[in-house]
Design an enzyme around this catalytic site. Structure first.
Site, PDB file in Angstrom:
ATOM      1  N   ASP A  49      -4.433 -52.707  25.897  1.00 44.17           N
ATOM      2  CA  ASP A  49      -4.849 -52.947  27.283  1.00 44.17           C
ATOM      3  C   ASP A  49      -6.275 -52.434  27.459  1.00 44.17           C
ATOM      4  O   ASP A  49      -6.506 -51.229  27.420  1.00 44.17           O
ATOM      5  CB  ASP A  49      -3.870 -52.187  28.203  1.00 44.17           C
ATOM      6  CG  ASP A  49      -4.345 -52.083  29.632  1.00 44.17           C
ATOM      7  OD1 ASP A  49      -5.182 -52.911  30.053  1.00 44.17           O
ATOM      8  OD2 ASP A  49      -3.857 -51.167  30.332  1.00 44.17           O
TER       9      ASP A  49
ATOM     10  N   ASN B  17      -8.262 -53.164  30.171  1.00 41.46           N
ATOM     11  CA  ASN B  17      -8.754 -53.072  31.553  1.00 41.46           C
ATOM     12  C   ASN B  17      -7.890 -52.205  32.471  1.00 41.46           C
ATOM     13  O   ASN B  17      -8.018 -52.252  33.694  1.00 41.46           O
ATOM     14  CB  ASN B  17      -8.933 -54.474  32.159  1.00 41.46           C
ATOM     15  CG  ASN B  17      -7.606 -55.218  32.238  1.00 41.46           C
ATOM     16  OD1 ASN B  17      -6.569 -54.683  31.827  1.00 41.46           O
ATOM     17  ND2 ASN B  17      -7.627 -56.422  32.771  1.00 41.46           N
TER      18      ASN B  17
ATOM     19  N   ASP C 264      -4.681 -52.170  33.365  1.00 39.73           N
ATOM     20  CA  ASP C 264      -3.602 -52.635  34.253  1.00 39.73           C
ATOM     21  C   ASP C 264      -2.213 -52.445  33.629  1.00 39.73           C
ATOM     22  O   ASP C 264      -1.213 -52.913  34.164  1.00 39.73           O
ATOM     23  CB  ASP C 264      -3.817 -54.108  34.666  1.00 39.73           C
ATOM     24  CG  ASP C 264      -3.795 -55.054  33.466  1.00 39.73           C
ATOM     25  OD1 ASP C 264      -3.609 -54.580  32.311  1.00 39.73           O
ATOM     26  OD2 ASP C 264      -3.962 -56.270  33.665  1.00 39.73           O
TER      27      ASP C 264
ATOM     28  N   ASP D 114      -4.392 -57.336  26.668  1.00 41.09           N
ATOM     29  CA  ASP D 114      -5.273 -58.472  26.976  1.00 41.09           C
ATOM     30  C   ASP D 114      -6.139 -58.819  25.764  1.00 41.09           C
ATOM     31  O   ASP D 114      -6.110 -58.123  24.741  1.00 41.09           O
ATOM     32  CB  ASP D 114      -6.145 -58.145  28.209  1.00 41.09           C
ATOM     33  CG  ASP D 114      -6.770 -56.771  28.092  1.00 41.09           C
ATOM     34  OD1 ASP D 114      -7.432 -56.512  27.068  1.00 41.09           O
ATOM     35  OD2 ASP D 114      -6.576 -55.924  29.004  1.00 41.09           O
TER      36      ASP D 114
ATOM     37  N   ASP E   6       0.052 -69.983  19.950  1.00 41.64           N
ATOM     38  CA  ASP E   6       1.426 -70.426  20.157  1.00 41.64           C
ATOM     39  C   ASP E   6       1.367 -71.735  20.927  1.00 41.64           C
ATOM     40  O   ASP E   6       0.764 -71.792  22.002  1.00 41.64           O
ATOM     41  CB  ASP E   6       2.163 -69.356  20.974  1.00 41.64           C
ATOM     42  CG  ASP E   6       3.585 -69.148  20.531  1.00 41.64           C
ATOM     43  OD1 ASP E   6       4.317 -70.147  20.481  1.00 41.64           O
ATOM     44  OD2 ASP E   6       3.949 -67.989  20.246  1.00 41.64           O
TER      45      ASP E   6
ATOM     46  N   ASP F 152       6.646 -73.420  19.167  1.00 41.79           N
ATOM     47  CA  ASP F 152       7.866 -72.913  19.780  1.00 41.79           C
ATOM     48  C   ASP F 152       8.995 -73.959  19.697  1.00 41.79           C
ATOM     49  O   ASP F 152       8.767 -75.147  19.952  1.00 41.79           O
ATOM     50  CB  ASP F 152       7.543 -72.627  21.256  1.00 41.79           C
ATOM     51  CG  ASP F 152       8.589 -71.784  21.938  1.00 41.79           C
ATOM     52  OD1 ASP F 152       8.734 -70.605  21.570  1.00 41.79           O
ATOM     53  OD2 ASP F 152       9.258 -72.304  22.861  1.00 41.79           O
TER      54      ASP F 152
ATOM     55  N   GLU G 279       8.922 -72.873  14.717  1.00 38.25           N
ATOM     56  CA  GLU G 279      10.039 -71.954  14.993  1.00 38.25           C
ATOM     57  C   GLU G 279      11.352 -72.732  14.897  1.00 38.25           C
ATOM     58  O   GLU G 279      11.642 -73.580  15.732  1.00 38.25           O
ATOM     59  CB  GLU G 279       9.908 -71.342  16.392  1.00 38.25           C
ATOM     60  CG  GLU G 279      10.932 -70.247  16.595  1.00 38.25           C
ATOM     61  CD  GLU G 279      11.327 -70.001  18.039  1.00 38.25           C
ATOM     62  OE1 GLU G 279      11.943 -68.960  18.297  1.00 38.25           O
ATOM     63  OE2 GLU G 279      11.045 -70.842  18.908  1.00 38.25           O
TER      64      GLU G 279
ATOM     65  N   HIS H 235       9.288 -61.183  18.411  1.00 42.54           N
ATOM     66  CA  HIS H 235       9.455 -60.719  19.790  1.00 42.54           C
ATOM     67  C   HIS H 235      10.799 -61.116  20.391  1.00 42.54           C
ATOM     68  O   HIS H 235      11.049 -60.830  21.561  1.00 42.54           O
ATOM     69  CB  HIS H 235       8.312 -61.301  20.630  1.00 42.54           C
ATOM     70  CG  HIS H 235       8.340 -62.803  20.666  1.00 42.54           C
ATOM     71  ND1 HIS H 235       8.148 -63.575  19.534  1.00 42.54           N
ATOM     72  CD2 HIS H 235       8.580 -63.675  21.661  1.00 42.54           C
ATOM     73  CE1 HIS H 235       8.254 -64.855  19.856  1.00 42.54           C
ATOM     74  NE2 HIS H 235       8.513 -64.938  21.139  1.00 42.54           N
ATOM     75  N   ASP H 236      11.631 -61.798  19.629  1.00 46.02           N
ATOM     76  CA  ASP H 236      12.939 -62.235  20.136  1.00 46.02           C
ATOM     77  C   ASP H 236      14.092 -61.457  19.511  1.00 46.02           C
ATOM     78  O   ASP H 236      15.232 -61.649  19.910  1.00 46.02           O
ATOM     79  CB  ASP H 236      13.159 -63.724  19.812  1.00 46.02           C
ATOM     80  CG  ASP H 236      12.201 -64.623  20.582  1.00 46.02           C
ATOM     81  OD1 ASP H 236      11.813 -64.260  21.701  1.00 46.02           O
ATOM     82  OD2 ASP H 236      11.845 -65.699  20.047  1.00 46.02           O
TER      83      ASP H 236
HETATM   84  C1  NOJ Z   1      11.213 -69.111  21.595  1.00 48.16           C
HETATM   85  C2  NOJ Z   1      10.305 -67.966  21.900  1.00 48.16           C
HETATM   86  O1  NOJ Z   1      10.075 -67.223  20.741  1.00 48.16           O
HETATM   87  C3  NOJ Z   1      10.966 -67.170  22.993  1.00 48.16           C
HETATM   88  O2  NOJ Z   1      10.321 -65.951  23.222  1.00 48.16           O
HETATM   89  C4  NOJ Z   1      11.005 -68.009  24.227  1.00 48.16           C
HETATM   90  O3  NOJ Z   1      11.706 -67.330  25.243  1.00 48.16           O
HETATM   91  C5  NOJ Z   1      11.684 -69.349  23.970  1.00 48.16           C
HETATM   92  N1  NOJ Z   1      11.288 -69.954  22.737  1.00 48.16           N
HETATM   93  C6  NOJ Z   1      11.374 -70.328  25.055  1.00 48.16           C
HETATM   94  O4  NOJ Z   1      10.042 -70.738  24.963  1.00 48.16           O
END
Ligand code: NOJ
Length: 541
Positions: free
Chosen positions: A24, A26, A28, A32, A102, A204, A266, A328-329
């Protein structure tokens, strides 16, 4: 094949940045683009990664933290400006790294002008850009399709009296790729960023872009364990439809009309289906369909060995492999397999054949962070509080741990609230502290990255695993060789917390180059040697 016949996305290491959580600049409390620029030297000089992938940075109402895009050609002001983006791209290239964005073609935000038009009237020219259906006879949703994030995949639009499809939150309407204008528009988006000089895309949910034109109900999944409603059905009509492949081929053609660009898709599918996403020599598709098997793998040496061997065997002749341990999932690597085993897992990631993708912070052993209720914001967790601990993704998206100062060097110390809380262990698990400790998790990662850079065997060599039954390797260990013309390496990974004796059909001595314990060098007897608990060794033969 010699090193220089391979392309950057084959020999390089990809590093995923979740931009809200990296740095970060700035104050907040949210990361960024200028923050990423501040940390580029860490990526290029300290770690030595080759490719940076940024999760979405576009304008978005943030119902799914950027995966709900309201303008494919802009930058969210929270992340910066287009000028900042240009600067980031130039600085990334200046350091010899590549930048992947992405691309989210399956759905837009419900605030995207396309959807605003589409939902305005049934006869609007953009109506057919999304998937609208009448209620079922007698009322209710058109079929049984489910949203990944809980509830039906259909939302009723009062004004026009039809349902629209969304496989994720209701603010993420699915686009209709049966209308050729939609594909044409998405290909234009690709051109827009490729013309700016980005090196490619992570795409994605690429396998979900096409849906059954007959809108048939999906059958129940008899293997469902009763926990996650989305998994109660077999998604045979919303995912992996045969006619998604021509769409992907069209996307590939756009990339191929530029020099040296790539896309990684993905795709969560078994090997037989996954490998189809490479396309054919006549109709190429993804350069890399992400191989996520290790993310879901039970941590058992025999099982992992089988998974790796099966994947290797399933790959078409000219297909390049890849490996992923975190994103991140999914829950953090160190939380899934324990921090000591995470080091062994990283050794595997960086020594298997193919392109590795490392999720930010996994090089430090960052763990899932328990999220207090008032901070929970990820839609699957908010929509399904009873299974939030399983489906919630906030725990693996917490701020990067740079140092031991208040806010961990992610935000200035004076910032009152970060968008997600910091890990309790950040005072010790952080970049600065680990760099000072010669035997740290991070220094191990860096040392292995260094070795990888100059190792033809690791970058492009062949792979063969040892069969613990017929070839004597110990059963709690995964042992394999990597071999190039002038370099022959052995990787021996102990998946257990016990010391293990490894016996191999080899003779003579090998030289330990790197051990996860960081305290072992020198010769070993190849026919029989001992691995410490949770130890992985890279050995020169
Ligand atoms: C896969 C992404 O990795 C995930 O974070 C997202 O919520 C879903 N696709 C929907 O775009």
């Amino acid at each position: 094949m010699s090193n220089n016949k391979h392309l950057w996305w084959q020999t390089g290491v990809i590093y995923q940045i979740y931009p809200r959580s990296f740095m970060d600049s700035n104050g907040d409390g949210i990361g960024d683009l200028n923050g990423v620029i501040e940390r580029l030297d860490y990526l290029s000089e300290t770690l030595g990664v080759d490719v940076v992938w940024l999760s979405p940075i576009y304008p978005s109402p943030m119902h799914d933290f950027g995966y709900d895009i309201s303008d494919y050609r802009g930058i969210h002001p929270m992340f910066g400006t287009m000028e900042d983006f240009g600067h980031l791209l130039a600085e990334t290239h200046k350091r010899g790294m590549k930048l992947l964005l992405d691309l989210v073609p399956n759905h837009t935000s419900d605030e995207h002008p396309w959807f605003i038009e589409s939902r305005s009237r049934r006869d609007n020219p953009k109506r057919d850009w999304y998937i609208w259906r009448d209620p079922a006879p007698g009322g209710g949703v058109p079929n049984n399709w489910l949203s990944h994030f809980g509830g039906p995949a259909w939302t009723f639009d009062e004004k026009t009296g039809q349902y629209y499809l969304h496989q994720f939150v209701k603010q993420q309407p699915d686009l209709n790729y049966r209308n050729p204008e939609v594909l044409a528009a998405m290909l234009e988006v690709m051109h827009f960023w490729l013309d700016k000089g980005v090196d490619g895309f992570r795409v994605d949910v690429i396998s979900k872009m096409s849906k059954d034109p007959l809108f048939r109900d999906e059958p129940p999944d008899p293997a469902w364990n009763g926990i996650r409603p989305y998994l109660s059905l077999q998604h045979i009509y919303t995912s992996n439809m045969e006619d998604v492949h021509p769409l992907i081929h069209e996307m590939r053609k756009v990339l191929d009309s530029y020099d040296d660009r790539m896309m990684v898709g993905e795709i969560y599918l078994p090997n037989t289906d996954l490998v189809k996403y490479y396309g054919t020599p006549e109709k190429r598709e993804c350069h890399l369909p992400f191989n996520f098997q290790l993310i879901a793998a039970p941590w058992d040496a025999a099982g992992v060995r089988k998974m790796v061997d099966d994947y290797e065997a399933a790959l078409p002749a000219d297909a390049w492999p890849n490996w992923v341990l975190g994103n991140h999932d999914r829950h953090r690597l160190a939380t899934r397999v324990t921090p000591v085993q995470a080091c062994v897992a990283n050794m595997m990631l960086l020594t298997l054949r193919g392109t590795p993708t490392c999720y930010y912070g996994d090089e430090l052993g960052m763990e899932n962070v328990p999220i207090p209720l008032e901070y929970v914001q990820d839609p699957p967790a908010v929509n399904q509080p009873e299974i939030a601990h399983i489906v919630g993704r906030d725990p693996e998206r917490t701020p990067m741990q740079w140092d031991a100062s208040p806010n961990a060097g992610f935000s200035a110390p004076s910032v009152k609230r970060l968008w997600l809380p910091l890990a309790a262990n950040y005072k010790t698990v952080n970049v600065e502290s680990q760099l000072k400790d010669k035997k740290s998790f991070l220094n191990f990662f860096i040392k292995l990255m260094d070795y990888r850079k100059t190792s033809p065997a690791l970058k492009i060599g062949g792979y063969r695993s040892f069969d613990p039954k017929s070839e004597g390797a110990q059963k709690n260990c995964f042992v394999y060789e990597r071999r190039a013309e002038r370099e022959h390496l052995l990787v021996a990974l102990n998946f257990s917390g016990q010391e293990q004796k490894v016996e191999l059909p080899l003779s003579g001595k090998g030289k330990v180059l790197i051990s996860t314990t960081m305290d072992r060098i020198g010769d070993i007897n190849l026919a029989e040697f001992t691995l410490q608990p949770n130890e992985g060794c890279l050995i020169f033969l």
